[in-house]
Design a protein around this motif. Structure first.
Motif, PDB file in Angstrom:
ATOM      1  N   VAL A 246     -57.682  -1.532 -24.461  1.00 56.89           N
ATOM      2  CA  VAL A 246     -57.017  -2.569 -23.695  1.00 56.89           C
ATOM      3  C   VAL A 246     -55.560  -2.384 -23.843  1.00 56.89           C
ATOM      4  N   VAL A 247     -54.913  -2.469 -25.182  1.00 56.84           N
ATOM      5  CA  VAL A 247     -53.513  -2.367 -25.415  1.00 56.84           C
ATOM      6  C   VAL A 247     -52.920  -1.087 -24.955  1.00 56.84           C
ATOM      7  N   GLY A 248     -53.670  -0.123 -25.289  1.00 61.61           N
ATOM      8  CA  GLY A 248     -53.302   1.305 -25.052  1.00 61.61           C
ATOM      9  C   GLY A 248     -53.312   1.494 -23.284  1.00 61.61           C
ATOM     10  N   SER A 249     -54.005   0.956 -22.519  1.00 58.31           N
ATOM     11  CA  SER A 249     -54.072   1.026 -21.219  1.00 58.31           C
ATOM     12  C   SER A 249     -53.097   0.515 -20.619  1.00 58.31           C
ATOM     13  N   VAL A 250     -52.671  -0.715 -21.067  1.00 57.89           N
ATOM     14  CA  VAL A 250     -51.457  -1.571 -20.779  1.00 57.89           C
ATOM     15  C   VAL A 250     -50.123  -0.909 -20.987  1.00 57.89           C
ATOM     16  N   TRP A 251     -49.963  -0.476 -22.236  1.00 56.42           N
ATOM     17  CA  TRP A 251     -48.756   0.135 -22.625  1.00 56.42           C
ATOM     18  C   TRP A 251     -48.503   1.448 -22.022  1.00 56.42           C
ATOM     19  N   SER A 252     -49.503   2.362 -21.732  1.00 56.35           N
ATOM     20  CA  SER A 252     -49.593   3.548 -21.262  1.00 56.35           C
ATOM     21  C   SER A 252     -49.302   3.143 -19.786  1.00 56.35           C
ATOM     22  N   GLY A 253     -49.764   2.175 -19.122  1.00 59.33           N
ATOM     23  CA  GLY A 253     -49.379   1.858 -17.745  1.00 59.33           C
ATOM     24  C   GLY A 253     -47.778   1.523 -17.683  1.00 59.33           C
ATOM     25  N   LEU A 254     -47.340   0.949 -18.581  1.00 63.31           N
ATOM     26  CA  LEU A 254     -45.832   0.410 -18.529  1.00 63.31           C
ATOM     27  C   LEU A 254     -45.090   1.927 -18.701  1.00 63.31           C
ATOM     28  N   ALA A 255     -45.489   2.645 -19.647  1.00 60.62           N
ATOM     29  CA  ALA A 255     -44.880   4.064 -20.198  1.00 60.62           C
ATOM     30  C   ALA A 255     -44.637   4.795 -18.639  1.00 60.62           C
ATOM     31  N   LEU A 256     -45.908   5.126 -18.279  1.00 63.88           N
ATOM     32  CA  LEU A 256     -45.897   5.788 -17.133  1.00 63.88           C
ATOM     33  C   LEU A 256     -45.231   5.258 -15.900  1.00 63.88           C
TER      34      LEU A 256
ATOM     35  N   LEU B 245     -42.523  -0.729  -5.841  1.00 66.47           N
ATOM     36  CA  LEU B 245     -42.997   0.593  -6.173  1.00 66.47           C
ATOM     37  C   LEU B 245     -43.229   0.490  -7.645  1.00 66.47           C
ATOM     38  N   LEU B 246     -42.361  -0.302  -8.303  1.00 62.82           N
ATOM     39  CA  LEU B 246     -42.827  -0.368  -9.718  1.00 62.82           C
ATOM     40  C   LEU B 246     -43.971  -1.110  -9.966  1.00 62.82           C
ATOM     41  N   THR B 247     -44.308  -2.443  -9.388  1.00 60.64           N
ATOM     42  CA  THR B 247     -45.389  -2.941  -9.643  1.00 60.64           C
ATOM     43  C   THR B 247     -46.788  -2.429  -9.254  1.00 60.64           C
ATOM     44  N   VAL B 248     -46.665  -1.710  -8.038  1.00 60.87           N
ATOM     45  CA  VAL B 248     -47.925  -0.785  -7.723  1.00 60.87           C
ATOM     46  C   VAL B 248     -48.147   0.228  -8.786  1.00 60.87           C
ATOM     47  N   SER B 249     -46.893   1.011  -9.238  1.00 61.39           N
ATOM     48  CA  SER B 249     -46.947   1.939 -10.215  1.00 61.39           C
ATOM     49  C   SER B 249     -47.853   1.368 -11.447  1.00 61.39           C
ATOM     50  N   PHE B 250     -47.387   0.203 -11.842  1.00 64.06           N
ATOM     51  CA  PHE B 250     -47.915  -0.227 -12.988  1.00 64.06           C
ATOM     52  C   PHE B 250     -49.253  -0.455 -13.405  1.00 64.06           C
ATOM     53  N   VAL B 251     -49.608  -1.245 -11.890  1.00 60.38           N
ATOM     54  CA  VAL B 251     -51.192  -1.579 -11.601  1.00 60.38           C
ATOM     55  C   VAL B 251     -52.042  -0.328 -11.686  1.00 60.38           C
ATOM     56  N   PHE B 252     -51.533   0.482 -10.732  1.00 64.14           N
ATOM     57  CA  PHE B 252     -52.239   1.961 -10.602  1.00 64.14           C
ATOM     58  C   PHE B 252     -52.421   2.580 -11.953  1.00 64.14           C
ATOM     59  N   TRP B 253     -51.358   2.820 -12.577  1.00 65.29           N
ATOM     60  CA  TRP B 253     -51.552   3.670 -13.917  1.00 65.29           C
ATOM     61  C   TRP B 253     -52.243   2.866 -15.065  1.00 65.29           C
ATOM     62  N   SER B 254     -52.222   1.698 -15.199  1.00 61.31           N
ATOM     63  CA  SER B 254     -52.904   1.018 -16.083  1.00 61.31           C
ATOM     64  C   SER B 254     -54.428   0.949 -15.816  1.00 61.31           C
ATOM     65  N   ILE B 255     -54.946   0.954 -14.403  1.00 55.93           N
ATOM     66  CA  ILE B 255     -56.223   1.047 -14.091  1.00 55.93           C
ATOM     67  C   ILE B 255     -56.849   2.457 -14.295  1.00 55.93           C
ATOM     68  N   VAL B 256     -55.806   3.536 -13.873  1.00 54.72           N
ATOM     69  CA  VAL B 256     -56.202   4.960 -14.171  1.00 54.72           C
ATOM     70  C   VAL B 256     -56.449   5.212 -15.703  1.00 54.72           C
ATOM     71  N   MET B 257     -55.600   4.750 -16.268  1.00 51.65           N
ATOM     72  CA  MET B 257     -55.577   4.942 -18.005  1.00 51.65           C
ATOM     73  C   MET B 257     -56.838   4.382 -18.503  1.00 51.65           C
TER      74      MET B 257
ATOM     75  N   VAL C 180     -62.323   4.663 -20.904  1.00 48.43           N
ATOM     76  CA  VAL C 180     -63.695   4.114 -20.987  1.00 48.43           C
ATOM     77  C   VAL C 180     -64.788   5.171 -20.468  1.00 48.43           C
ATOM     78  N   VAL C 181     -64.358   5.948 -19.253  1.00 47.49           N
ATOM     79  CA  VAL C 181     -65.536   6.838 -18.712  1.00 47.49           C
ATOM     80  C   VAL C 181     -65.268   8.322 -19.344  1.00 47.49           C
ATOM     81  N   LEU C 182     -64.152   8.824 -19.717  1.00 46.44           N
ATOM     82  CA  LEU C 182     -64.084  10.218 -20.051  1.00 46.44           C
ATOM     83  C   LEU C 182     -63.720  10.213 -21.728  1.00 46.44           C
TER      84      LEU C 182
END
Length: 751
Positions: free
Chosen positions: A188-198, A231-243, A248-250
């Motif tokens: 959870v924390v890692g996904s959100v943090w990675s989303g912000l960083a990316l 663009l920043l908002t969409v990017s954050f949501v996109f990257w957080s979900i992908v991360m 979880v899956v891979l």
């Protein structure tokens, strides 16, 4: 006249290619240190990612080229001949200065170099013009773009503080969130943090980076600027979900993606921001040459006002420059040297330190500890305990137990380094400020190291000293860049093409010399790394065999140095004494390498052979005493001869030659005895030792008697006292090596 300026133009581009090679060697640390330090992937993979970033970034750097044309001086006040003088002085200074720093493995700023070189050369030429035209020195402000220069310079130095503080703050918060047990927080924390960083990195890549690209339309740039928040908002949501899905899956370690993405972004930022430092001046010279040829005017009458116009550099030039940078990145050994300096200063664990403590570092550490203790008393105990738990290292970081493969720091710190540095550099690039990528990346890395408690009480004074040395080198860069460029410009202004030829010869000479110095240093470093990379357990027989050969070689070399130094003293031969000094330096370096290896070697010793492990400690101790004695003998002999003091007289020279022969045979006997492993002759060696010591005591008594009788002068007596006393130590310590091996061998046979 045309031919001379054409030659100058060709030389500018030759220097540009050389400067690209030298500059990348220096600046590779900016984008490689986090990925290499955290061992996020193989070095090959890291280099491929960085190379792609450089190639993309090079095409985005066109807008930054204006700094070389009008960022420091006002071109409308200079003629074509004067502009080419400035550009030539700048490029010669730049390549000499950067190569010097690379040789010593010290990261410096190519931005500071080029800015102060342009400033120094422009000020020198401006003052010469003012003097020749009889103007007032106060008009210098008309020639120099002071507002732009002050903005650039202040931005560069303010960035040091900003980068350090932001790096420390972000790392501190990140570590509290993740702790060192990163794996448990990734979902959870890692996904959100990675989303912000990316998202932050994407913001740079897609929004700030495209501004300088020569092939991107203004319409697209405007659309991006108007829709930044979306663009920043969409990017954050996109990257957080992908991360989240990747983890979880891979079961992918998503911080690896952040670090590799950040390496690409920072390499791109480097190329976009710093390419101007290497080719901005030659390209400006090329444009000036084209303008002069088209005008048909005299070089001393054509005003360079056109440099004020916005000109986009052809993309093919940028791509070629990017290609040279990439090739250098892959093959430059100096790039590795500079990278190792920064990784070493930021590593999480202890080990051998490159920098020695200085007074300022000691004071900073002492007062920091006092302030930290005061703050600790104000913070509630429950908070302190909770924070302490977050900063407690765990075994996860050392996934590979070998010292060689252990990362210098973990992926969290690497990702913070890259993300923060990329954002700061991106912001500067967007405002056309040639912010120093070296300063920013280095200070962010140092800030995160401090916040991560990598600077423990055992290592803080060494690390702080290293940071002070690097920062001191930056100020040194500015002073030398300004001064040298001004002097070179003055020489070219007065002596023309002759000065250019001589300065180019000077550059070739200095670069060749530093190349030889670096190659010598690399040989020593590779030997050290080869020794440190050994991880197998050491047994008693291996310890004895390994050290016997080394001790034998040392005794043999000391024997030769001893004879050479005393012969050089008698014959008053400075060259022989200089060679003896160089050999002594090699011996001292060997001892220093042994000291650095000591901890790792002891860790490798098998528990059942712990007694034999003491051999390393004792040999190191005896070597120190032994080498101190030979160093003092060589130094005393060199000082006596170099100061042209009274030659050693016949009576004393006979004593010295006799002593030299006896000690030579004694050390040779001991060396052969230790290497062969046949210690039956130990008693003979000990008898020889006792006889030599007795003989030396007699010589000391005779010297004192001669002084009391008024036969001997002070200087020569002090020299002989040093030689006799240190020879006594040499003789005594040499015997200890043989006794030590003899005792260990008997102990092994008894078992």
């Amino acid at each position: 006249m045309l031919d001379i300026y054409l030659v100058i133009l060709v030389l500018l581009f030759v220097l540009a290619i050389s400067d690209l090679i030298v500059g990348v060697s220096n600046d590779a640390v900016n984008f490689l240190n986090s990925a290499i330090g955290s061992k996020v992937a193989t070095r090959r993979t890291i280099m491929i990612v960085a190379s792609l970033g450089i190639l993309v970034g090079a095409t985005f750097s066109s807008g930054m080229m204006e700094v070389a044309r009008k960022g420091i001086f006002n071109p409308e006040y200079f003629y074509f001949a004067e502009i080419m003088t400035i550009f030539m002085a700048v490029m010669i200074t730049d390549i000499i200065l950067l190569d010097l720093f690379n040789t010593f493995g010290m990261p410096t700023s190519t931005t500071v170099s080029i800015v102060f070189e342009l400033l120094g050369a422009a000020v020198a030429v401006s003052l010469l013009k003012i003097l020749s035209e009889g103007e007032n020195a106060g008009t210098l402000g008309d020639y120099i773009n002071s507002s732009s220069a002050i903005l650039i310079i202040s931005g560069i130095f303010i960035s040091v503080l900003i980068a350090f503080v932001i790096g420390a703050l972000v790392q501190y918060i990140s570590r509290i969130l993740f702790t060192f047990n990163i794996q448990k927080k990734l979902k959870v924390v890692g996904s959100v943090w990675s989303g912000l960083a990316l998202s932050a990195l994407t913001y740079f890549l897609l929004i700030k980076g495209v501004k300088g690209a020569s092939f991107v339309s203004g319409t697209f740039i405007s659309w991006v600027q108007e829709n930044t928040l979306v663009l920043l908002t969409v990017s954050f949501v996109f990257w957080s979900i992908v991360m989240y899905l990747l983890y979880v899956v891979l079961k992918v370690n998503i911080l690896r993606i952040v670090v590799l993405f950040g390496t690409f972004a920072l390499a791109m930022a480097f190329a976009g921001n710093d390419l101007v430092n290497f080719i901005g001046v030659p390209i400006a010279g090329f444009e000036s040459y084209q303008n002069w040829v088209a005008s048909g005017e005299e070089p001393t009458s054509l005003v360079m006002s056109f440099l004020n116009e916005p000109i986009r550099t052809d993309t093919y030039m940028l791509v070629i420059a990017g290609g040279i940078m990439i090739v250098t990145l892959w093959f430059s050994k100096k790039a590795r040297s500079v990278t190792e300096t920064e990784v070493n200063l930021g590593r999480q664990d202890e080990g051998s330190e490159r920098f020695k403590p200085n007074l300022l570092a000691k004071g900073i550490v002492r007062y920091s500890i006092a302030i930290g203790n005061s703050v600790d008393r104000l913070v509630p105990v429950s908070w302190s305990n909770r924070i302490a738990r977050s900063f407690k290292p765990v075994a996860v970081m050392a996934s590979d137990k070998t010292h060689r493969d252990k990362p210098a720091f973990d992926l969290l710190r690497a990702s913070v380094n890259l993300t923060v540095a990329s954002i700061l550099i991106a912001l500067a690039t967007s405002f056309k400020l040639p912010l120093s990528t070296t300063y920013v990346s280095f200070m962010v890395a140092m800030g995160t190291s401090l916040a991560d408690k990598a600077w423990s009480r055992s290592s803080a004074v060494f690390r702080v000293s290293g940071v002070i040395n690097v920062i001191g080198g930056w100020f040194f860069t500015a002073i030398v860049a300004f001064s040298a460029s001004a002097v070179f410009a003055l020489c070219i202004f007065y002596f023309g093409f002759t000065a250019i030829v001589l300065l180019m010869m000077l550059a070739v000479f200095l670069i060749t010399r530093t190349f030889m110095m670096h190659r010598k240093k690399e040989k020593v470093k590779s030997r050290t790394k080869a020794l440190e990379s050994e991880t197998s357990a050491l047994g008693s027989s291996q310890i004895i065999s390994e050290t016997k050969q080394k001790v034998g070689e040392m005794l043999e070399l000391v024997r030769k140095v001893y004879v050479s130094s005393l012969t050089g003293l008698i014959q008053e031969d400075p060259a022989r004494l200089k060679r003896a000094k160089e050999k002594t330096k090699e011996l001292l370096l060997e001892n220093e390498l042994m000291q650095k290896r000591l901890y790792g070697l002891i860790k490798r010793i098998a528990p059942e052979h712990k007694d034999a492990g003491r051999l390393y400690l004792l040999i190191y101790h005896h070597e120190q005493d032994f080498l101190q004695s030979i160093s003092l003998i060589v130094k005393s002999c060199r000082t006596h001869v170099s100061n042209s003091m009274t030659p050693v007289n016949g009576r004393h020279s006979g004593v010295i030659l006799e002593m030299s022969k006896e000690v030579d045979e004694y050390l040779k006997y001991l060396s052969d005895l230790i290497v062969s492993g046949d210690f039956k002759g130990v008693e003979t060696a000990l008898n020889t030792k006792r006889a030599l010591l007795h003989w030396l005591e007699d010589r000391l008594d005779a010297q004192m008697d001669g002084i009391q009788a008024g036969e001997f002068g002070m200087r020569q007596s002090l020299l002989l006292f040093t030689i006799f006393l240190e020879t006594k130590d040499l003789v005594a310590v040499a015997a200890r090596f043989a006794k030590l091996y003899n005792r260990i061998q008997k102990s092994s046979e008894g078992k």
